[in-house]
Every structure is written in C-alpha cells, then in structure tokens.
Design an enzyme around this catalytic site. Structure first.
Site, PDB file in Angstrom:
ATOM      1  N   GLU A  75      -5.065  18.689 -35.649  1.00 36.32           N
ATOM      2  CA  GLU A  75      -6.341  18.037 -35.326  1.00 36.32           C
ATOM      3  C   GLU A  75      -6.171  17.017 -34.201  1.00 36.32           C
ATOM      4  O   GLU A  75      -7.025  16.889 -33.324  1.00 36.32           O
ATOM      5  CB  GLU A  75      -6.901  17.351 -36.579  1.00 36.32           C
ATOM      6  CG  GLU A  75      -7.288  18.340 -37.665  1.00 36.32           C
ATOM      7  CD  GLU A  75      -7.588  17.631 -38.977  1.00 36.32           C
ATOM      8  OE1 GLU A  75      -8.768  17.559 -39.341  1.00 36.32           O
ATOM      9  OE2 GLU A  75      -6.656  17.135 -39.637  1.00 36.32           O
ATOM     10  N   LYS A 123      -4.526  18.408 -51.508  1.00 34.30           N
ATOM     11  CA  LYS A 123      -4.760  18.585 -50.065  1.00 34.30           C
ATOM     12  C   LYS A 123      -3.484  18.618 -49.234  1.00 34.30           C
ATOM     13  O   LYS A 123      -2.525  17.903 -49.510  1.00 34.30           O
ATOM     14  CB  LYS A 123      -5.628  17.429 -49.550  1.00 34.30           C
ATOM     15  CG  LYS A 123      -7.040  17.453 -50.111  1.00 34.30           C
ATOM     16  CD  LYS A 123      -7.976  18.274 -49.271  1.00 34.30           C
ATOM     17  CE  LYS A 123      -8.524  17.417 -48.148  1.00 34.30           C
ATOM     18  NZ  LYS A 123      -9.562  18.110 -47.396  1.00 34.30           N
ATOM     19  N   LYS A 147      -4.082   3.949 -12.313  1.00 26.34           N
ATOM     20  CA  LYS A 147      -2.868   4.152 -13.107  1.00 26.34           C
ATOM     21  C   LYS A 147      -3.092   4.341 -14.599  1.00 26.34           C
ATOM     22  O   LYS A 147      -2.525   5.246 -15.213  1.00 26.34           O
ATOM     23  CB  LYS A 147      -1.909   2.982 -12.886  1.00 26.34           C
ATOM     24  CG  LYS A 147      -1.373   2.933 -11.476  1.00 26.34           C
ATOM     25  CD  LYS A 147      -0.674   1.625 -11.180  1.00 26.34           C
ATOM     26  CE  LYS A 147      -0.673   1.338  -9.704  1.00 26.34           C
ATOM     27  NZ  LYS A 147      -2.032   1.128  -9.141  1.00 26.34           N
ATOM     28  N   TYR A 161      -6.854   2.142   1.867  1.00 28.94           N
ATOM     29  CA  TYR A 161      -6.677   1.562   0.538  1.00 28.94           C
ATOM     30  C   TYR A 161      -7.829   0.632   0.207  1.00 28.94           C
ATOM     31  O   TYR A 161      -8.288  -0.139   1.051  1.00 28.94           O
ATOM     32  CB  TYR A 161      -5.345   0.776   0.479  1.00 28.94           C
ATOM     33  CG  TYR A 161      -5.119   0.096  -0.860  1.00 28.94           C
ATOM     34  CD1 TYR A 161      -4.516   0.784  -1.911  1.00 28.94           C
ATOM     35  CD2 TYR A 161      -5.537  -1.220  -1.081  1.00 28.94           C
ATOM     36  CE1 TYR A 161      -4.325   0.178  -3.145  1.00 28.94           C
ATOM     37  CE2 TYR A 161      -5.356  -1.834  -2.312  1.00 28.94           C
ATOM     38  CZ  TYR A 161      -4.749  -1.139  -3.342  1.00 28.94           C
ATOM     39  OH  TYR A 161      -4.567  -1.737  -4.559  1.00 28.94           O
ATOM     40  N   SER A 193      -3.594  13.763 -49.065  1.00 29.63           N
ATOM     41  CA  SER A 193      -4.759  12.884 -49.180  1.00 29.63           C
ATOM     42  C   SER A 193      -4.448  11.813 -50.209  1.00 29.63           C
ATOM     43  O   SER A 193      -3.749  12.061 -51.189  1.00 29.63           O
ATOM     44  CB  SER A 193      -5.970  13.702 -49.622  1.00 29.63           C
ATOM     45  OG  SER A 193      -6.919  12.867 -50.252  1.00 29.63           O
ATOM     46  N   ASN A 218       0.815  -1.219   0.000  1.00 33.34           N
ATOM     47  CA  ASN A 218       0.000   0.000   0.000  1.00 33.34           C
ATOM     48  C   ASN A 218       0.848   1.269   0.000  1.00 33.34           C
ATOM     49  O   ASN A 218       0.579   2.210  -0.755  1.00 33.34           O
ATOM     50  CB  ASN A 218      -0.949  -0.004   1.199  1.00 33.34           C
ATOM     51  CG  ASN A 218      -1.976  -1.130   1.101  1.00 33.34           C
ATOM     52  OD1 ASN A 218      -2.090  -1.769   0.056  1.00 33.34           O
ATOM     53  ND2 ASN A 218      -2.707  -1.373   2.182  1.00 33.34           N
ATOM     54  N   HIS A 233     -16.116  36.429 -31.250  1.00 32.71           N
ATOM     55  CA  HIS A 233     -17.181  35.664 -31.933  1.00 32.71           C
ATOM     56  C   HIS A 233     -16.735  35.162 -33.300  1.00 32.71           C
ATOM     57  O   HIS A 233     -17.580  34.939 -34.173  1.00 32.71           O
ATOM     58  CB  HIS A 233     -18.461  36.496 -32.100  1.00 32.71           C
ATOM     59  CG  HIS A 233     -18.873  37.253 -30.877  1.00 32.71           C
ATOM     60  ND1 HIS A 233     -19.738  36.757 -29.934  1.00 32.71           N
ATOM     61  CD2 HIS A 233     -18.499  38.486 -30.428  1.00 32.71           C
ATOM     62  CE1 HIS A 233     -19.901  37.647 -28.961  1.00 32.71           C
ATOM     63  NE2 HIS A 233     -19.144  38.710 -29.237  1.00 32.71           N
ATOM     64  N   ASN A 256      -3.382  18.420 -45.230  1.00 32.15           N
ATOM     65  CA  ASN A 256      -4.264  18.362 -44.059  1.00 32.15           C
ATOM     66  C   ASN A 256      -3.495  18.613 -42.767  1.00 32.15           C
ATOM     67  O   ASN A 256      -2.395  18.092 -42.585  1.00 32.15           O
ATOM     68  CB  ASN A 256      -4.953  17.006 -44.002  1.00 32.15           C
ATOM     69  CG  ASN A 256      -5.891  16.799 -45.176  1.00 32.15           C
ATOM     70  OD1 ASN A 256      -6.495  17.763 -45.655  1.00 32.15           O
ATOM     71  ND2 ASN A 256      -5.996  15.582 -45.652  1.00 32.15           N
TER      72      ASN A 256
HETATM   73  N1  ARG Z   1      -1.327  -3.549  -7.538  1.00 31.61           N
HETATM   74  C1  ARG Z   1      -1.834  -2.829  -6.432  1.00 31.61           C
HETATM   75  C2  ARG Z   1      -2.295  -1.445  -6.872  1.00 31.61           C
HETATM   76  O1  ARG Z   1      -1.965  -1.051  -7.913  1.00 31.61           O
HETATM   77  C3  ARG Z   1      -0.767  -2.690  -5.376  1.00 31.61           C
HETATM   78  C4  ARG Z   1      -1.295  -2.498  -4.004  1.00 31.61           C
HETATM   79  C5  ARG Z   1      -1.925  -3.752  -3.527  1.00 31.61           C
HETATM   80  N2  ARG Z   1      -2.354  -3.621  -2.163  1.00 31.61           N
HETATM   81  C6  ARG Z   1      -3.232  -4.481  -1.616  1.00 31.61           C
HETATM   82  N3  ARG Z   1      -3.568  -4.262  -0.418  1.00 31.61           N
HETATM   83  N4  ARG Z   1      -3.738  -5.445  -2.315  1.00 31.61           N
HETATM   84  O2  ARG Z   1      -3.027  -0.784  -6.199  1.00 31.61           O
END
Ligand code: ARG
Length: 471
Positions: free
Chosen positions: A303, A296, A338, A330, A290, A123, A169, A298
């Site tokens: 974009e 063209k 992530k 946690y 194109s 954690n 505008h 582009n």
């Molecule tokens: N892979 C977990 C995460 O990304 C790591 C932490 C895991 N902790 C736990 N108490 N299971 O959060």
C-alpha cells in the site's frame, strides 16, 4: 535563529560574503525564507568534490598558487570529514551549503580560502552539485531496478507454467501463466532502467566554469574539471548552464513513470493477497497485523509503495511549476528545485527496495490460481478458435456461436468444459468431442505459442533472453 551567536564572526551583522555593499543585517524573516542550508546540506559531498576539482584546476592553470591550492584541498578534506562525522555546525545565517563550507574553510586555513571562489559563482556551483547528486540517484535507481528485475525473473522461472487467470477490466479474460505475468513487469522495469540510464547520459555535462552566467575572463580549463568530476564534457552555453534544471525535471519524469509501474504492481499484490483472491501470499516481513483484529495480515508495504507515487507526482508538478515562467538565467526561485527532488528520490528508493523485498518472498498459490483461471468461461476464445480451425467458420460467426454456448453454460450453471456435447451440438451440429481438448486451461495456455505469448515454451524463451542480458 543564528546557530553561531557566540561571536565567531560568522553570520553576524552584514553578510561576510557581500558585506562590502550592505550596512544592515537581514531581517529574521529574510534569513528564514532565504536559507536553504536546512536541506541543501545533502549536497555537501558533491559541493566539496566540485570545489576540490575547481581548486586543482585553478592551480594547474596558474590562477592560484600550488601552496594555496594545497591548503584549500587539505582544508576541504577536513570540512568533509567534519560533516561526515556529524561534527559540523551548520549556520542558517550562512544561507546554504556553499557558504557554510567556504566559511568553515576560512576558519581552518585563513586567507587562501578566499581564492577558491575565483572564476566561479554559486550559480554554476549549485548547478554542478545538484547535477552530480541527481546523477548518482539515476545510477542507484538503475541498480535497484536491476535487483527488482532479478526478483521478477526468479518468480517467472519458478512459475513458468503455473496457470493463472489473465484479466481485462479485472474480469477473467483468458488463462495465462504466472511467469508470463511476472515478465510483463520485467518489460516495464527494464524500460524504466533504460530511461534512467538515458537521462543520466544526457545530464552528464559539467556546468562548472559557466560562473555567474557569462563565463569568466580567467584562463580556466573546463575540460579538466569536467573530466575530474566524471562528466563526458563541459556544457556548451554558460547561460543555459546556470539556468537549466532539465536534468532534475527529467529525473522526476522518469521516476514518475517508474512509480506508476511500482504502484500497479503494488495494487496487484494488494488484490492478490486479499482473502477474496488468495492468489499469492506476502511474507510476514512485508505485512503487518492489526491491533484489534487478530486474523489480519495487512499488505502495508504494498500500500505504501502504491501511495509513494503521489509524492513523486507531486514533486514533478512542483519543480515544473517552479521552472516554467523563469527568464534566463538564474533566479532564486530555483533554490526551490531541491526539496521535491530529494523527497522523490527518497520515496523512489524505498519503494524499489520494498518491491524487491516483497517479490523475493512472494508465494503464489497454484491451486487457487488454476481454479480461478478455469472460471468465467476463460477458454471461450479457444472454443471460437477451434470452430474456425476445424469447422472453417469465419471468426465472427465462431464468436457468435461461442457466445450462444457460453449463455447455455451459464443457464445450466456449468463451466465450458462441463457443457455436454449434446448441448453444444444443439447450438452448432458440427461440433465434435474433440473440442474438449481445447477447453482445458493447460491446453489453452500451451497453445498460445506466438512470439511474446503466454505458452510456457515462449515464457521460458523470454526468461532465457533476459537472463542473458542481465548476466
Ligand atoms: N542556495 C542557492 C540555490 O540553491 C545557491 C545559488 C545562489 N545563487 C545566487 N545567485 N543567489 O539556488
């Protein structure tokens, strides 16, 4: 599913990390939903740096022996080398980067590997790894913004007195200069950079040592690990340390604002490079042809910069939503923190590089810009201001008179500088030939000398100020 089915003892049967309590292996679906190694392998470098700092601290505090710590450190260095060489066999059965690294360490050095996790939990480990990763992205974004600002300043300098239409505008409003327009983006991107730096400073506290959630009974030195990993100080509350993802949410909110700015710039580049506007030309390096229409060019890069904004906004919504209902501390939900951040950071990095590249090569078309600036009665405000200054009219009345003159010019199909004096005097007898001096776009622009205004003298002063702060 298991990449290590060859019987090396990793990930077979009950889990090697907590097998003591478990008789059965996890269901295949459990492994699939639980594993994060597919994406959190991007944290390998941070994970190993954190472990090396932790192990050195454990030795310094007499919690593990110097020999064990030395073996751990050498083993971790080798794991990192294997990962960097692409020679590491990541295992889904080992769930995440933390357990993959530790399992490999055990293969390499044997029993001492089991001491690394003393006074630590995944954690605080993941909170540390992710924080360091995001911190590095803040630094990269700030550096990329510095390069974008440099490209904008070069554009501003080259076009400090290049007249172009200023819009409200998307209607021609008043003449401005190219340099002034570029400096507007400098202001925006400099604020973004300040926000990244500010977020970085706030996140720069080290969660390592919070352990699972409550701290630890071992005599650890959190100041030492914080220092070793480049943090200003350890975090002050162990519960908050493992449950806080503000640093990631803040990165995404700053990234989202920056993406708005990039998208607005990209939108202008798309408009300006169109055949209808032809205000500026993007280089071949940042346009595409194109497959069917040979004429063209582009503005794909622009974009895509505009479109990357969607991913970044999406990431922010995703993470805020994951976090919003979680009780302390946690929860496994937080493993979903992530991917959005990785994706947004990648998108932002690309967008910033593309913006810099486009700006470096961007070629404004001065004649087109000037002609467009003169259209649409863009000096009407100058005419009204002249009536105030020379004829002593209240501005409201001058506005009314000018409106009547614009209507007259429109009827006759001419721009304001071509409206005959007699026509003007028919509307307002006090007007003299002197008025024509303020109706030209160059005069209009040069007259706006108020602080922050579009006059080339002001623009040059602002460029000089920026050059000093950027030096
Ligand atoms: N892979 C977990 C995460 O990304 C790591 C932490 C895991 N902790 C736990 N108490 N299971 O959060």
């Amino acid at each position: 599913m298991a990449e290590h089915s060859g019987g090396n003892g990793r990930g077979e049967g009950a889990n090697a990390m907590w097998g003591g309590r478990f008789a059965q292996a996890p269901d295949a679906v459990m492994t699939a939903i639980n594993a994060s190694i597919g994406f959190d392998r991007r944290l390998a470098r941070e994970d190993i740096a954190g472990s090396r700092a932790h192990s050195a601290m454990l030795a310094a505090q007499g919690i593990v022996s110097a020999e064990d710590a030395a073996a751990i450190d050498a083993g971790l260095a080798q794991v990192l080398a294997e990962i960097e060489a692409g020679a590491f066999a990541f295992s889904e059965a080992l769930e995440d980067i933390h357990m993959n690294v530790e399992a490999r360490l055990a293969e390499l050095i044997g029993a001492p590997a089991g001491r690394l996790h003393t006074a630590r939990s995944r954690n605080d480990q993941v909170a540390l790894d992710f924080r360091m990763w995001v911190r590095a992205r803040c630094d990269e974004a700030a550096d990329a913004l510095t390069r974008v600002i440099g490209a904008l300043l070069d554009q501003a300098e080259a076009g400090a007195d290049m007249v172009m239409p200023g819009f409200t505008h998307l209607q021609v409003a008043q003449p401005v200069t190219w340099g002034h327009h570029m400096l507007a983006y400098v202001e925006m991107f400099a604020r973004d950079r300040a926000r990244f730096r500010d977020a970085r400073a706030r996140m720069n506290e080290c969660p390592l040592g919070a352990a699972a959630l409550a701290g630890t009974s071992f005599p650890i030195d959190r100041e030492a690990t914080a220092r070793a990993l480049g943090f200003d100080r350890p975090t002050a509350n162990s519960l908050d340390s493992v449950s806080d993802r503000d640093f990631a949410m803040e990165f995404l909110s700053v990234a989202a604002i920056c993406a708005v700015h990039l998208s607005r710039l990209a939108e202008e580049l798309v408009i300006w490079s169109s055949a209808q506007f032809r205000f500026a030309r993007l280089s071949d390096k940042f346009t595409t042809g194109s497959s069917i229409m040979p004429q063209k060019r582009n503005p794909d890069a622009a974009e895509l910069v505009r479109a990357k904004t969607g991913r970044i906004f999406g990431a922010q919504v995703a993470l805020n939503t994951v976090m919003k209902g979680l009780p302390l501390t946690y929860s496994k939900d937080m493993q979903e923190d992530k991917e959005p951040v990785f994706d947004a950071a990648d998108a932002l990095g690309l967008a910033l590089s593309a913006a810099e590249g486009m700006l470096r090569d961007l070629a404004p078309e001065p004649a087109r810009l000037r002609a467009a600036a003169a259209q649409g009665f863009s000096t009407a405000t100058d005419l009204a201001d002249w009536c105030v200054r020379r004829l002593g009219m209240p501005f409201r009345r001058a506005h009314h008179v000018t409106g009547a003159l614009v209507a007259r010019a429109e009827t006759l199909g001419v721009d304001l500088p071509e409206l005959p004096l007699a026509e003007m005097q028919a509307v307002e007898p006090g007007i003299t030939a002197e008025v024509f001096e303020v109706l030209g776009v160059e005069n209009s622009v040069a007259s706006r000398t108020s602080f922050g205004g579009t006059a080339p003298a002001q623009v040059r002063a602002q460029i000089a100020r920026w050059r000093e702060t950027e030096a």
